[in-house]
Design a protein around this motif. Structure first.
Motif, PDB file in Angstrom:
ATOM      1  N   ALA A   1      65.217  68.211 -11.407  1.00 11.53           N
ATOM      2  CA  ALA A   1      65.319  69.225 -10.360  1.00 11.53           C
ATOM      3  C   ALA A   1      66.276  68.789  -9.258  1.00 11.53           C
ATOM      4  O   ALA A   1      67.038  69.610  -8.723  1.00 11.53           O
ATOM      5  CB  ALA A   1      63.940  69.502  -9.772  1.00 11.53           C
ATOM      6  N   LEU A   2      66.277  67.508  -8.920  1.00 10.68           N
ATOM      7  CA  LEU A   2      67.210  67.000  -7.919  1.00 10.68           C
ATOM      8  C   LEU A   2      68.658  67.189  -8.372  1.00 10.68           C
ATOM      9  O   LEU A   2      69.523  67.599  -7.588  1.00 10.68           O
ATOM     10  CB  LEU A   2      66.945  65.515  -7.645  1.00 10.68           C
ATOM     11  CG  LEU A   2      65.698  65.152  -6.831  1.00 10.68           C
ATOM     12  CD1 LEU A   2      65.459  63.645  -6.892  1.00 10.68           C
ATOM     13  CD2 LEU A   2      65.843  65.606  -5.382  1.00 10.68           C
ATOM     14  N   VAL A   3      68.912  66.884  -9.642  1.00 11.52           N
ATOM     15  CA  VAL A   3      70.269  67.010 -10.192  1.00 11.52           C
ATOM     16  C   VAL A   3      70.717  68.470 -10.157  1.00 11.52           C
ATOM     17  O   VAL A   3      71.815  68.802  -9.675  1.00 11.52           O
ATOM     18  CB  VAL A   3      70.315  66.468 -11.633  1.00 11.52           C
ATOM     19  CG1 VAL A   3      71.644  66.809 -12.290  1.00 11.52           C
ATOM     20  CG2 VAL A   3      70.090  64.962 -11.644  1.00 11.52           C
ATOM     21  N   ILE A   4      69.869  69.365 -10.662  1.00  9.93           N
ATOM     22  CA  ILE A   4      70.234  70.779 -10.759  1.00  9.93           C
ATOM     23  C   ILE A   4      70.363  71.404  -9.375  1.00  9.93           C
ATOM     24  O   ILE A   4      71.322  72.139  -9.086  1.00  9.93           O
ATOM     25  CB  ILE A   4      69.195  71.523 -11.619  1.00  9.93           C
ATOM     26  CG1 ILE A   4      69.256  71.015 -13.068  1.00  9.93           C
ATOM     27  CG2 ILE A   4      69.431  73.034 -11.562  1.00  9.93           C
ATOM     28  CD1 ILE A   4      68.067  71.430 -13.922  1.00  9.93           C
ATOM     29  N   SER A   5      69.417  71.108  -8.486  1.00 11.89           N
ATOM     30  CA  SER A   5      69.471  71.661  -7.133  1.00 11.89           C
ATOM     31  C   SER A   5      70.702  71.182  -6.381  1.00 11.89           C
ATOM     32  O   SER A   5      71.364  71.964  -5.675  1.00 11.89           O
ATOM     33  CB  SER A   5      68.202  71.279  -6.362  1.00 11.89           C
ATOM     34  OG  SER A   5      68.220  71.812  -5.058  1.00 11.89           O
ATOM     35  N   THR A   6      71.039  69.918  -6.533  1.00  8.79           N
ATOM     36  CA  THR A   6      72.235  69.368  -5.878  1.00  8.79           C
ATOM     37  C   THR A   6      73.491  70.085  -6.362  1.00  8.79           C
ATOM     38  O   THR A   6      74.390  70.403  -5.575  1.00  8.79           O
ATOM     39  CB  THR A   6      72.347  67.858  -6.143  1.00  8.79           C
ATOM     40  OG1 THR A   6      71.196  67.194  -5.625  1.00  8.79           O
ATOM     41  CG2 THR A   6      73.589  67.280  -5.480  1.00  8.79           C
ATOM     42  N   ALA A   7      73.554  70.353  -7.671  1.00  8.27           N
ATOM     43  CA  ALA A   7      74.726  71.036  -8.228  1.00  8.27           C
ATOM     44  C   ALA A   7      74.818  72.472  -7.722  1.00  8.27           C
ATOM     45  O   ALA A   7      75.909  72.959  -7.384  1.00  8.27           O
ATOM     46  CB  ALA A   7      74.661  71.008  -9.752  1.00  8.27           C
TER      47      ALA A   7
ATOM     48  N   TRP B   1      67.678  57.424 -18.011  1.00  8.42           N
ATOM     49  CA  TRP B   1      69.004  57.602 -17.400  1.00  8.42           C
ATOM     50  C   TRP B   1      69.073  58.746 -16.402  1.00  8.42           C
ATOM     51  O   TRP B   1      70.138  59.033 -15.841  1.00  8.42           O
ATOM     52  CB  TRP B   1      70.073  57.799 -18.483  1.00  8.42           C
ATOM     53  CG  TRP B   1      69.792  58.859 -19.501  1.00  8.42           C
ATOM     54  CD1 TRP B   1      69.095  58.722 -20.660  1.00  8.42           C
ATOM     55  CD2 TRP B   1      70.226  60.242 -19.463  1.00  8.42           C
ATOM     56  NE1 TRP B   1      69.050  59.911 -21.356  1.00  8.42           N
ATOM     57  CE2 TRP B   1      69.740  60.863 -20.647  1.00  8.42           C
ATOM     58  CE3 TRP B   1      70.971  61.004 -18.574  1.00  8.42           C
ATOM     59  CZ2 TRP B   1      69.973  62.204 -20.940  1.00  8.42           C
ATOM     60  CZ3 TRP B   1      71.209  62.345 -18.859  1.00  8.42           C
ATOM     61  CH2 TRP B   1      70.703  62.929 -20.028  1.00  8.42           C
ATOM     62  N   ALA B   2      67.925  59.366 -16.120  1.00  6.31           N
ATOM     63  CA  ALA B   2      67.904  60.507 -15.199  1.00  6.31           C
ATOM     64  C   ALA B   2      68.516  60.164 -13.847  1.00  6.31           C
ATOM     65  O   ALA B   2      69.295  60.936 -13.278  1.00  6.31           O
ATOM     66  CB  ALA B   2      66.467  60.998 -15.016  1.00  6.31           C
ATOM     67  N   SER B   3      68.177  58.991 -13.331  1.00  5.99           N
ATOM     68  CA  SER B   3      68.628  58.637 -11.981  1.00  5.99           C
ATOM     69  C   SER B   3      70.076  58.162 -11.939  1.00  5.99           C
ATOM     70  O   SER B   3      70.577  57.810 -10.872  1.00  5.99           O
ATOM     71  CB  SER B   3      67.718  57.557 -11.389  1.00  5.99           C
ATOM     72  OG  SER B   3      67.748  56.389 -12.182  1.00  5.99           O
ATOM     73  N   LEU B   4      70.756  58.158 -13.089  1.00  2.00           N
ATOM     74  CA  LEU B   4      72.173  57.814 -13.101  1.00  2.00           C
ATOM     75  C   LEU B   4      73.058  59.044 -12.878  1.00  2.00           C
ATOM     76  O   LEU B   4      74.259  58.921 -12.679  1.00  2.00           O
ATOM     77  CB  LEU B   4      72.557  57.159 -14.430  1.00  2.00           C
ATOM     78  CG  LEU B   4      71.907  55.799 -14.717  1.00  2.00           C
ATOM     79  CD1 LEU B   4      72.262  55.335 -16.133  1.00  2.00           C
ATOM     80  CD2 LEU B   4      72.334  54.755 -13.700  1.00  2.00           C
ATOM     81  N   LEU B   5      72.450  60.234 -12.910  1.00  2.00           N
ATOM     82  CA  LEU B   5      73.207  61.470 -12.748  1.00  2.00           C
ATOM     83  C   LEU B   5      73.488  61.753 -11.274  1.00  2.00           C
ATOM     84  O   LEU B   5      72.778  61.272 -10.387  1.00  2.00           O
ATOM     85  CB  LEU B   5      72.423  62.632 -13.359  1.00  2.00           C
ATOM     86  CG  LEU B   5      72.188  62.561 -14.870  1.00  2.00           C
ATOM     87  CD1 LEU B   5      71.346  63.744 -15.328  1.00  2.00           C
ATOM     88  CD2 LEU B   5      73.509  62.534 -15.628  1.00  2.00           C
ATOM     89  N   PRO B   6      74.525  62.551 -10.990  1.00  2.00           N
ATOM     90  CA  PRO B   6      74.844  62.879  -9.590  1.00  2.00           C
ATOM     91  C   PRO B   6      73.776  63.771  -8.985  1.00  2.00           C
ATOM     92  O   PRO B   6      73.477  64.845  -9.501  1.00  2.00           O
ATOM     93  CB  PRO B   6      76.184  63.623  -9.699  1.00  2.00           C
ATOM     94  CG  PRO B   6      76.215  64.170 -11.095  1.00  2.00           C
ATOM     95  CD  PRO B   6      75.488  63.177 -11.940  1.00  2.00           C
ATOM     96  N   ALA B   7      73.160  63.305  -7.904  1.00  2.00           N
ATOM     97  CA  ALA B   7      72.087  64.063  -7.258  1.00  2.00           C
ATOM     98  C   ALA B   7      71.860  63.530  -5.860  1.00  2.00           C
ATOM     99  O   ALA B   7      72.315  62.440  -5.511  1.00  2.00           O
ATOM    100  CB  ALA B   7      70.791  63.963  -8.068  1.00  2.00           C
ATOM    101  N   SER B   8      71.135  64.315  -5.094  1.00  2.00           N
ATOM    102  CA  SER B   8      70.673  63.831  -3.802  1.00  2.00           C
ATOM    103  C   SER B   8      69.812  62.595  -4.024  1.00  2.00           C
ATOM    104  O   SER B   8      69.137  62.468  -5.046  1.00  2.00           O
ATOM    105  CB  SER B   8      69.855  64.922  -3.111  1.00  2.00           C
ATOM    106  OG  SER B   8      69.333  64.473  -1.886  1.00  2.00           O
TER     107      SER B   8
END
Length: 329
Positions: free
Chosen positions: A260-266, A34-41
């Motif tokens: 990392a994409l999720v956290i960096s985007t946030a 489900w990682a790619s379901l989170l808000p991210a770049s």
């Protein structure tokens, strides 16, 4: 290897494949699923999913209807089981595992439609998935379904936001936060639920930023500033919660890039809030956090590299604004 919907006439689903050991309750909850379901770049997996769903829809006109019918069928089956009861523990476990796999697939397909802007289809599937989680909670108990109740609302909230329905998005995300808070009373790790609370907060912060931009364009400067300040609090909470809890989620090590994409985007969103409040040094500090979070994964021609370039552009632009502000002062 089998697939989650091998019985569907639309064929196999390659993104969320079901290995033989996925029958165990909880395996579907691994971060890799489900990682790619989170808000991210946007990531490579997003691009593959979008291309797959678009291609499948073009080659098989019943693709959307098939997914929709299966989700509705499982929901109706749960409703009937609540009336009939009497199934064995093994039957309950198999029913629960099967429903979770189909739910997970439905969310991935919905995001695929969302990515190539078939918003009506994405919303329809997301709403059915949320309804399915509600029925799962009624059938098997809310405590065991909190993760799914929140995850489905994260995806639906994102879909509402993309469809420019901020009120609906905020309501469903606030529901997700309430579910995540209930996980604190459980006698087990609630890292998944708390990480998803961070995702809900981050999405709410992005919605407040959008509302602030609309108010600014209409001349409501005071209201715009108030929404940016609210967005700053929400995005900061979201970023810090995801940075704290995602690494503790089972399966995180196999999907560190997505994390990392999720956290960096946030972090970057929090930096944008600071810049819009003319707090340029603070903005740069958050952009530096975003850079540090993604730098390890910034390989050439990768999603990590693209996000890093965006963050570096933010830093450069913020430094220019800071210089202009200092000169004017």
């Amino acid at each position: 290897m089998t697939t989650l919907i091998s019985a569907l006439p639309s064929g196999q689903w390659p993104i969320v494949a079901e290995k033989e050991d996925l029958m165990a309750r909880g395996t579907a909850e691994a971060f890799s699923n489900w990682a790619s379901l989170l808000p991210a770049s946007s990531s490579e997996e997003d691009e593959h999913r979008s291309v797959y769903v678009k291609g499948r829809s073009s080659s098989n006109q019943s693709f959307f209807d098939d997914i929709r019918s299966h989700l509705l069928g499982v929901t109706e089956g749960l409703r009937l089981q609540m009336i009939l009861g009497d199934e064995s523990e093994q039957a309950r476990a198999e029913m629960s595992a099967s429903a979770h796999r189909l739910l997970l697939q439905g969310l991935h397909v919905a995001k695929g439609f969302l990515l190539h802007r078939e918003y009506h289809k994405a919303l329809a599937l997301c709403e059915i998935c949320v309804d399915l989680t509600d029925h799962l909670a009624m059938r098997f108990g809310e405590n065991g379904e909190l993760f799914w109740l929140i995850l489905a609302r994260v995806v639906l909230g994102s879909a509402y936001a993309r469809f420019h329905k901020p009120a609906e998005a905020m309501k469903v995300l606030e529901d997700g936060i309430r579910f995540s808070e209930r996980a604190l009373s459980l006698p087990r790790s609630c890292a998944r639920e708390l990480a998803l609370q961070g995702a809900c907060k981050a999405l709410l912060g992005n919605i407040c930023l959008d509302l602030a931009a609309d108010m600014h364009n209409r001349g409501g400067e005071a209201s715009a500033v108030a929404n940016i300040e609210k967005a700053a609090k929400l995005t900061q909470f979201g970023a810090m919660f995801m940075a704290k809890y995602l690494p503790s989620v089972p399966g995180y090590e196999q999907k560190r890039l997505e994390g990392a994409l999720v956290i960096s985007t946030a972090y970057a969103a929090r930096g944008v809030c600071a810049v819009r409040l003319h707090k340029y040094e603070e903005g740069c500090e958050w952009f530096e956090k975003a850079k540090d979070a993604i730098q390890e994964f910034a390989h050439p021609d990768s999603s990590g590299h693209r996000l890093l370039e965006e963050v570096l552009a933010h830093i450069e632009h913020t430094r220019v604004l800071q210089h202009i502000g200092a000169a004017a002062g």
